[in-house]
Design a protein around this motif. Structure first.
Motif, short mmCIF file in Angstrom:
data_model
loop_
_atom_site.label_atom_id
_atom_site.label_comp_id
_atom_site.label_asym_id
_atom_site.label_seq_id
_atom_site.Cartn_x
_atom_site.Cartn_y
_atom_site.Cartn_z
N TYR A 1 0.86 -1.17 0.00
CA TYR A 1 0.00 0.00 0.00
C TYR A 1 0.91 1.22 0.00
O TYR A 1 1.26 1.76 1.04
CB TYR A 1 -0.93 -0.05 1.22
CG TYR A 1 -2.16 0.80 1.08
CD1 TYR A 1 -3.27 0.33 0.38
CD2 TYR A 1 -2.22 2.08 1.65
CE1 TYR A 1 -4.41 1.11 0.24
CE2 TYR A 1 -3.36 2.86 1.51
CZ TYR A 1 -4.45 2.37 0.80
OH TYR A 1 -5.58 3.15 0.67
N CYS B 1 -1.95 -3.54 -2.31
CA CYS B 1 -1.30 -3.38 -3.62
C CYS B 1 -1.72 -2.04 -4.23
O CYS B 1 -2.75 -1.47 -3.86
CB CYS B 1 -1.62 -4.55 -4.54
SG CYS B 1 -3.35 -4.93 -4.71
N THR B 2 -0.88 -1.58 -5.15
CA THR B 2 -1.06 -0.25 -5.73
C THR B 2 -0.75 -0.28 -7.22
O THR B 2 0.25 -0.88 -7.62
CB THR B 2 -0.07 0.75 -5.06
OG1 THR B 2 -0.27 0.73 -3.64
CG2 THR B 2 -0.26 2.16 -5.58
N HIS C 1 0.26 2.39 -10.12
CA HIS C 1 0.71 3.79 -10.19
C HIS C 1 1.40 4.08 -11.52
O HIS C 1 1.88 3.15 -12.19
CB HIS C 1 1.66 4.09 -9.02
CG HIS C 1 2.93 3.29 -9.06
ND1 HIS C 1 4.07 3.73 -9.67
CD2 HIS C 1 3.22 2.05 -8.59
CE1 HIS C 1 5.02 2.80 -9.56
NE2 HIS C 1 4.53 1.76 -8.92
N ILE D 1 -0.37 7.74 -7.86
CA ILE D 1 -1.17 6.54 -7.62
C ILE D 1 -2.49 6.59 -8.40
O ILE D 1 -3.18 7.61 -8.39
CB ILE D 1 -1.43 6.38 -6.10
CG1 ILE D 1 -0.11 6.01 -5.40
CG2 ILE D 1 -2.51 5.31 -5.83
CD1 ILE D 1 -0.15 6.09 -3.90
N GLN E 1 -5.51 1.83 -5.39
CA GLN E 1 -4.85 0.91 -4.45
C GLN E 1 -5.88 0.24 -3.57
O GLN E 1 -7.01 0.72 -3.43
CB GLN E 1 -3.75 1.61 -3.65
CG GLN E 1 -4.16 2.81 -2.88
CD GLN E 1 -2.98 3.56 -2.25
OE1 GLN E 1 -3.17 4.66 -1.81
NE2 GLN E 1 -1.80 2.99 -2.16
#
Ligand code: GRF
Length: 191
Positions: free
Chosen positions: A116, A139-140, A142, A153, A156
Motif C-alpha cells: 500500500y 497493492c497499488t 501507479h 497513484i 490501491q
C-alpha cells in the motif's frame, strides 16, 4: 491520456520478468469487450516463465538483454514504434527504466506494486510489513516516474494482515487483489 477511439483498443505492451500471473490476467481482461486495451507485445529481460502466456495467446514476445541498459532500451523503443505501442503495463518487471525512456512514454507507463504505497517501496514488501507488525498491506497501481515506486497513484487496495500471517500467505492474498486491481486501474484511466 488519449481515450480509446470508437471500438479501437489501445495497443499495449506488457513487461515482465517472472511468473506472469498478472500478464495472464491482463490478457484475459484485454479480450473482454469492456477492456480499453489490447495486448500486442510481451517483453521480458530474460527467459521468464510468464512468456508462455504470450505463446499460448499468439502474442509477439521479445526478450531483451539488459546488460547494457541504453542499448536494451533503444532496441525496445524501436520495436514499440514498429508495433505502434501506445501504452505499457509493467507486471513484475525487475529492471528500472531510465529517465529518458520514461520521458518518451510520459504518463503512458503504469506499474503494479505489492504494497500500500507510499509504504514499502522496493522488494520484499510483505516480509518487511510483517516484521514491522503492520495491520495491513495491499497493492497499488501507479504511473511510473523516474523515482522507484513513487509515481502518481491510480488505484490501491488494502489487504488485512491476520494474527498468524506468513509471508507466503500474505503474498497469496495480495496477488489475488492485484488481479482485480490492475484491470480496474486500466478502466479508471481510460473511462
Ligand atoms: C507482483 O506481486 C507485482 O506486484 C510485483 O511483482 C509480482 C509479479 O507477479 N511487481 P507475477 O509475475 O505477475 O505473477
Amino acid at each position: 491520456m488519449a481515450k480509446s477511439i470508437g471500438h479501437r483498443k489501445i495497443r499495449t505492451a506488457v513487461f515482465i520478468s517472472g511468473r506472469g500471473s498478472n500478464l495472464k490476467n491482463l490478457i484475459r481482461f484485454s479480450k473482454t469487450e469492456r477492456s480499453p486495451i489490447s495486448i500486442n507485445l510481451v517483453l521480458s529481460n530474460k527467459k521468464a516463465i510468464g512468456l508462455k502466456y504470450a505463446t499460448q495467446h499468439k502474442i509477439e514476445k521479445q526478450i531483451i538483454n539488459f546488460k547494457n541498459k541504453k542499448i536494451a532500451e533503444n532496441k525496445i523503443l524501436v520495436n514499440l514504434k514498429k508495433k505502434n505501442i501506445e501504452f505499457i503495463c509493467l507486471a513484475g518487471f525487475m529492471k528500472i527504466l531510465s529517465k529518458n525512456f520514461i520521458k518518451k512514454f510520459k504518463k503512458k507507463i503504469i506499474n503494479i506494486h505489492p504494497s500500500y504505497l507510499p509504504k514499502y517501496k522496493g522488494l520484499n514488501t510483505s516480509k518487511r510489513a510483517l516484521k514491522n507488525k503492520e495491520k495491513f498491506s495491499g497493492c497499488t497501481v501507479h504511473y511510473v516516474s523516474s523515482r522507484l515506486d513513487s509515481g502518481k497513484i491510480i488505484l490501491q487496495k488494502k489487504t488485512s494482515i491476520s494474527e498468524n500471517e506468513t509471508e507466503n500467505s500474505l503474498n497469496k492474498k495480495i496477488i489475488k487483489q492485484e488481479h482485480k486491481l490492475y484491470p480496474a486501474a486500466i478502466l479508471k484511466i481510460f473511462n
